[in-house]
Design an enzyme around this catalytic site. Structure first.
Site, PDB file in Angstrom:
ATOM      1  N   SER A  68      70.794  57.339   3.863  1.00 12.16           N
ATOM      2  CA  SER A  68      71.987  58.121   4.178  1.00 12.16           C
ATOM      3  C   SER A  68      73.003  57.359   5.023  1.00 12.16           C
ATOM      4  O   SER A  68      73.442  56.284   4.663  1.00 12.16           O
ATOM      5  CB  SER A  68      71.512  59.407   4.869  1.00 12.16           C
ATOM      6  OG  SER A  68      72.565  60.261   5.158  1.00 12.16           O
ATOM      7  N   ASP A 286      75.005  58.306   1.268  1.00 13.47           N
ATOM      8  CA  ASP A 286      74.427  58.877   0.044  1.00 13.47           C
ATOM      9  C   ASP A 286      75.242  60.083  -0.435  1.00 13.47           C
ATOM     10  O   ASP A 286      74.789  60.850  -1.285  1.00 13.47           O
ATOM     11  CB  ASP A 286      72.946  59.226   0.221  1.00 13.47           C
ATOM     12  CG  ASP A 286      72.704  60.275   1.294  1.00 13.47           C
ATOM     13  OD1 ASP A 286      73.600  60.485   2.139  1.00 13.47           O
ATOM     14  OD2 ASP A 286      71.623  60.896   1.284  1.00 13.47           O
ATOM     15  N   ASP A 288      76.202  62.996   0.849  1.00 14.24           N
ATOM     16  CA  ASP A 288      75.892  64.416   1.068  1.00 14.24           C
ATOM     17  C   ASP A 288      76.573  64.981   2.323  1.00 14.24           C
ATOM     18  O   ASP A 288      76.410  66.143   2.649  1.00 14.24           O
ATOM     19  CB  ASP A 288      74.378  64.694   1.071  1.00 14.24           C
ATOM     20  CG  ASP A 288      73.646  63.989   2.191  1.00 14.24           C
ATOM     21  OD1 ASP A 288      74.269  63.148   2.881  1.00 14.24           O
ATOM     22  OD2 ASP A 288      72.438  64.257   2.362  1.00 14.24           O
ATOM     23  N   ASN A 380      78.089  67.977  11.430  1.00 15.82           N
ATOM     24  CA  ASN A 380      78.236  66.616  10.900  1.00 15.82           C
ATOM     25  C   ASN A 380      78.739  66.573   9.460  1.00 15.82           C
ATOM     26  O   ASN A 380      78.867  65.502   8.871  1.00 15.82           O
ATOM     27  CB  ASN A 380      76.918  65.849  11.033  1.00 15.82           C
ATOM     28  CG  ASN A 380      75.784  66.499  10.238  1.00 15.82           C
ATOM     29  OD1 ASN A 380      76.001  67.090   9.176  1.00 15.82           O
ATOM     30  ND2 ASN A 380      74.572  66.404  10.759  1.00 15.82           N
ATOM     31  N   ARG A 503      67.414  68.027  22.714  1.00 15.52           N
ATOM     32  CA  ARG A 503      66.338  68.183  21.727  1.00 15.52           C
ATOM     33  C   ARG A 503      65.914  66.804  21.191  1.00 15.52           C
ATOM     34  O   ARG A 503      66.723  65.868  21.173  1.00 15.52           O
ATOM     35  CB  ARG A 503      66.770  69.075  20.562  1.00 15.52           C
ATOM     36  CG  ARG A 503      67.982  68.580  19.823  1.00 15.52           C
ATOM     37  CD  ARG A 503      68.241  69.382  18.574  1.00 15.52           C
ATOM     38  NE  ARG A 503      67.441  68.938  17.450  1.00 15.52           N
ATOM     39  CZ  ARG A 503      67.700  67.873  16.687  1.00 15.52           C
ATOM     40  NH1 ARG A 503      68.758  67.111  16.940  1.00 15.52           N
ATOM     41  NH2 ARG A 503      66.913  67.547  15.681  1.00 15.52           N
ATOM     42  N   PRO A 504      64.659  66.709  20.777  1.00 11.78           N
ATOM     43  CA  PRO A 504      64.241  65.444  20.192  1.00 11.78           C
ATOM     44  C   PRO A 504      64.823  65.319  18.791  1.00 11.78           C
ATOM     45  O   PRO A 504      64.854  66.305  18.051  1.00 11.78           O
ATOM     46  CB  PRO A 504      62.713  65.564  20.120  1.00 11.78           C
ATOM     47  CG  PRO A 504      62.439  67.025  20.056  1.00 11.78           C
ATOM     48  CD  PRO A 504      63.563  67.707  20.794  1.00 11.78           C
ATOM     49  N   SER A 505      65.283  64.131  18.422  1.00  9.79           N
ATOM     50  CA  SER A 505      65.788  63.919  17.058  1.00  9.79           C
ATOM     51  C   SER A 505      64.630  64.000  16.075  1.00  9.79           C
ATOM     52  O   SER A 505      63.493  63.663  16.398  1.00  9.79           O
ATOM     53  CB  SER A 505      66.442  62.544  16.972  1.00  9.79           C
ATOM     54  OG  SER A 505      66.467  62.104  15.635  1.00  9.79           O
ATOM     55  N   THR A 507      65.006  62.414  13.146  1.00  8.69           N
ATOM     56  CA  THR A 507      65.197  61.263  12.256  1.00  8.69           C
ATOM     57  C   THR A 507      65.189  59.931  12.997  1.00  8.69           C
ATOM     58  O   THR A 507      65.089  58.888  12.369  1.00  8.69           O
ATOM     59  CB  THR A 507      66.544  61.348  11.512  1.00  8.69           C
ATOM     60  OG1 THR A 507      67.586  61.334  12.482  1.00  8.69           O
ATOM     61  CG2 THR A 507      66.663  62.606  10.678  1.00  8.69           C
TER      62      THR A 507
HETATM   63  P1  NG1 Z   1      68.400  64.579  14.049  1.00 12.66           P
HETATM   64  O1  NG1 Z   1      68.173  63.109  14.078  1.00 12.66           O
HETATM   65  O2  NG1 Z   1      67.143  65.405  14.003  1.00 12.66           O
HETATM   66  O3  NG1 Z   1      69.356  65.006  15.121  1.00 12.66           O
HETATM   67  C1  NG1 Z   1      70.262  64.328  12.134  1.00 12.66           C
HETATM   68  C2  NG1 Z   1      71.384  65.311  12.276  1.00 12.66           C
HETATM   69  C3  NG1 Z   1      70.992  66.581  11.564  1.00 12.66           C
HETATM   70  C4  NG1 Z   1      70.607  66.326  10.108  1.00 12.66           C
HETATM   71  C5  NG1 Z   1      69.594  65.186  10.021  1.00 12.66           C
HETATM   72  C6  NG1 Z   1      69.278  64.769   8.611  1.00 12.66           C
HETATM   73  C7  NG1 Z   1      72.893  65.686  14.170  1.00 12.66           C
HETATM   74  C8  NG1 Z   1      73.021  65.920  15.632  1.00 12.66           C
HETATM   75  N1  NG1 Z   1      71.644  65.610  13.684  1.00 12.66           N
HETATM   76  O4  NG1 Z   1      69.108  64.918  12.654  1.00 12.66           O
HETATM   77  O5  NG1 Z   1      72.003  67.497  11.662  1.00 12.66           O
HETATM   78  O6  NG1 Z   1      71.739  66.069   9.321  1.00 12.66           O
HETATM   79  O7  NG1 Z   1      70.039  64.044  10.765  1.00 12.66           O
HETATM   80  O8  NG1 Z   1      70.126  63.798   8.121  1.00 12.66           O
HETATM   81  O9  NG1 Z   1      73.896  65.558  13.460  1.00 12.66           O
HETATM   82 ZN    ZN Z   2      73.519  61.638   3.856  1.00 16.44          ZN
END
Ligand code: NG1
Ligand code: ZN
Length: 568
Positions: A68, A286, A288, A380, A503-505, A507
């Site tokens: 992505s 990608d 989206d 986003n 919050r924990p990510s 990704t």
């Molecule tokens: P994480 O890394 O969990 O914050 C990010 C985006 C999500 C979502 C995912 C999947 C933010 C703050 N977080 O997640 O909204 O799009 O990637 O791609 O934009």
């Molecule tokens: Zn994407």
């Protein structure tokens, strides 16, 4: 019940050993990390996709190889369920277990356990369709994936290099082919035909829009946008920028939807290409995610993010439902996450039901399914609109009593065809935005003035263990580490009562800190309707974000000598 082909699986698996020093996790975006480490993961995901298909009676499962908006050296893979949706959550755990089996023997044991645990009839057929984005690590990773297909004897269809949302479309089109729910022709051309056909009907008789500039992030969206433009003909002039898909190092680099959203800036190479007021948008790697923006006469940048798209689209659909005479039968609702700008939540809540869910498309998508028409967008720029099956039936059967009702009804039906309802789709969403702007005769300025964003700031904190951070209330409050939420609350109060959450990510190996002011910023004594600027509130909110980030860093036991200097 027949057994798994263990000999073949073993031979293939030995060719794709797991790196011993890595732990892989199937997160909100599938597996995503450095492309060079993903060979074994790809092979195993190939096998898993086959098992998922067998479990679902041979329905076609999608596999998308992409990272992505991440940097070019990253790559990843995610599975798509038969209706074109994200993989069912319980299988995320199975994926993680398989990916982390240390040896071939452990992998085979884990496969056997999975087959028994979820009662897979291995004699059933297995079908997959797969695609990749333009990353240079893609071909080798796809080869590993294909070994997974061969090892299990899967019937696999290669969709080549294409966008994530097109792959989702294909999965749904393949699985609904020849049924009353047929989603469209099961080919990429079928996708372009469906979208462009609906778009042309929706803008028929309206004034042709001014040219729209599309920043393709130097990714696969460049291919798709070029093909879509052919199908759209002169119904909308598109100017494609950042289309260098074979130049190393440029994917998502200083361009693309994530760059625009996180830096709140225009891709630098577009500065001289935009006329004042001209609409432009960015796709991600990608295709989206979608971000819109424009520059005013003074060159000031105005960003129209996922929240603004949700506001524009939801209000338009509510109007159409009312004009069609269906407002007592069809209820429209919106789903957001905690990252939605507070001003958008206020704007939308005054008009229709709004629900807040945890980050991650699967949460948004499932919550949106509870409405007759559910609009979901992440700030986003990832989002779509879902029309429930009964709503689609109602639209098809409804007999309008006036010409005006009939027009509105037809628009709604055409929207169900224009919108990619499987997942967020930058190109489909872009056409949707263009339809609304055309119908309302809005420029970016009118659209932007629906509400004024509250100044906000998103900061990343690198911690040793992000799993120590646990949340509740749709991620708006921390339950652990114990006591940290109370200290954040105190800080927020001291800063005049904005909003901040941690919050924990899902990704990346980081914790995210978001902070937002509670009052619109002012500059030069005038309303400052976007988040860039030097106003007091922007300074305040940046300071608040970095203070909270400092708290998080210290709480997580971060090394004081490596504490980022901007953390307060
Ligand atoms: P994480 O890394 O969990 O914050 C990010 C985006 C999500 C979502 C995912 C999947 C933010 C703050 N977080 O997640 O909204 O799009 O990637 O791609 O934009
Ligand atoms: Zn994407």
């Amino acid at each position: 019940m027949s057994k798994l082909p263990f000999q073949t699986l073993k031979a293939f698996s030995d060719a794709h050993p797991k790196p011993s020093n890595r732990h892989f996790q199937y997160g909100t975006a599938g597996f995503r990390t450095l492309g060079s480490t993903l060979d074994s993961v790809m092979f195993r995901v190939g096998v898993l996709a086959g098992l998922r298909s067998k479990r679902l009676d041979g329905k076609t499962i999608g596999v998308m190889v992409t990272a992505s908006h991440n940097p070019e050296q990253d790559n990843g893979v995610k599975l798509v369920d038969p209706r074109g949706e994200m993989l069912e959550a319980s299988w995320e755990g199975h994926a993680t277990v398989l990916a982390n089996a240390a040896t071939t023997d452990e992998f085979l044991t884990a496969l056997d356990a999975l087959v028994k645990a979820v009662k897979i009839d291995v004699s059933k057929p297995a079908r997959v369709v797969y695609a990749r984005d333009t990353r240079s690590s893609g071909p080798a990773l796809v080869a590993a994936l294909e070994d997974g297909f061969k090892a299990l004897g899967i019937e696999a269809r290669d969709a080549g290099v294409t966008t994530t949302p097109i792959l989702h479309y294909l999965v749904k089109a393949i699985n609904t082919k020849g049924t009353p729910e047929s989603y469209g022709e099961d080919s990429e051309d079928g996708y372009y035909k469906k979208l462009s056909g609906a778009f042309k009907k929706l803008v028929a008789g309206k004034t042709e829009p001014e040219p729209l500039v599309i920043d393709c992030a130097n990714g696969v969206g460049a291919h798709a946008a070029a093909k879509l433009a052919e199908y759209l003909g002169n119904s909308i002039p598109l100017v494609l920028e950042n289309i260098a898909t074979s130049t190393p190092g440029v994917l998502n680099e200083s361009c693309g939807a994530d760059y625009v959203k996180t830096t709140q800036r225009l891709p630098p190479n577009l500065v001289d290409k935009l006329k004042p007021g001209q609409r432009a948008c960015s796709l991600d790697g990608d295709a989206d995610r979608l971000m819109y923006y424009y520059l005013d006469e003074r060159g000031h940048f105005y960003m129209l993010d996922g929240d603004k798209i949700a506001a524009l689209v939801a209000a338009f659909i509510v109007d159409l439902v009312r004009l069609a005479g269906l407002d007592s039968e069809i209820k429209v609702g919106v789903v957001q996450t905690a990252y939605a700008n507070g001003a958008s939540t206020k704007y939308l809540s005054e008009r229709l039901p709004v629900k807040c869910v945890p980050t991650g498309v699967k949460h948004l998508h499932h919550a949106a399914e509870h409405y007759n028409i559910g609009v979901y967008f992440e700030a986003n720029g990832h989002g779509t609109v879902l029309f429930s099956p009964t709503t689609q039936e109602k639209l098809a059967k409804h007999e309008p009593s006036t010409p005006a009702q009939s027009t509105a009804l037809n628009h709604l039906i055409n929207l169900t065809q224009l919108i990619n309802q499987t997942v967020g789709d930058a190109l489909s969403d872009m056409l949707l935005v263009e339809v609304v702007l055309t119908h309302k005769s809005y420029s970016g300025v009118e659209w932007n003035s629906l509400y004024a964003d509250l100044p906000n700031r998103l900061v990343k904190v690198v911690v040793s263990d992000r799993n120590a951070f646990r949340t509740e209330d749709a991620e708006r409050r921390l339950v652990s580490p114990h006591g940290l939420q109370t200290r954040i609350d105190e800080l927020v109060r001291r800063y005049g009562g904005g909003r901040s959450f941690v919050r924990p990510s899902g990704t990346e190996d980081v914790v995210r800190v978001y902070a937002e002011a509670s009052v619109r910023s002012q500059a030069d004594g005038k309303d400052y309707p976007h988040v860039i600027g030097t106003s007091t509130y922007v300074v305040f909110v940046t300071e608040l974000a970095f203070r909270v980030a400092g708290l998080v860093y210290d709480e997580a036991g971060g090394d004081p000598s490596r504490r980022p200097k901007e953390f307060l």
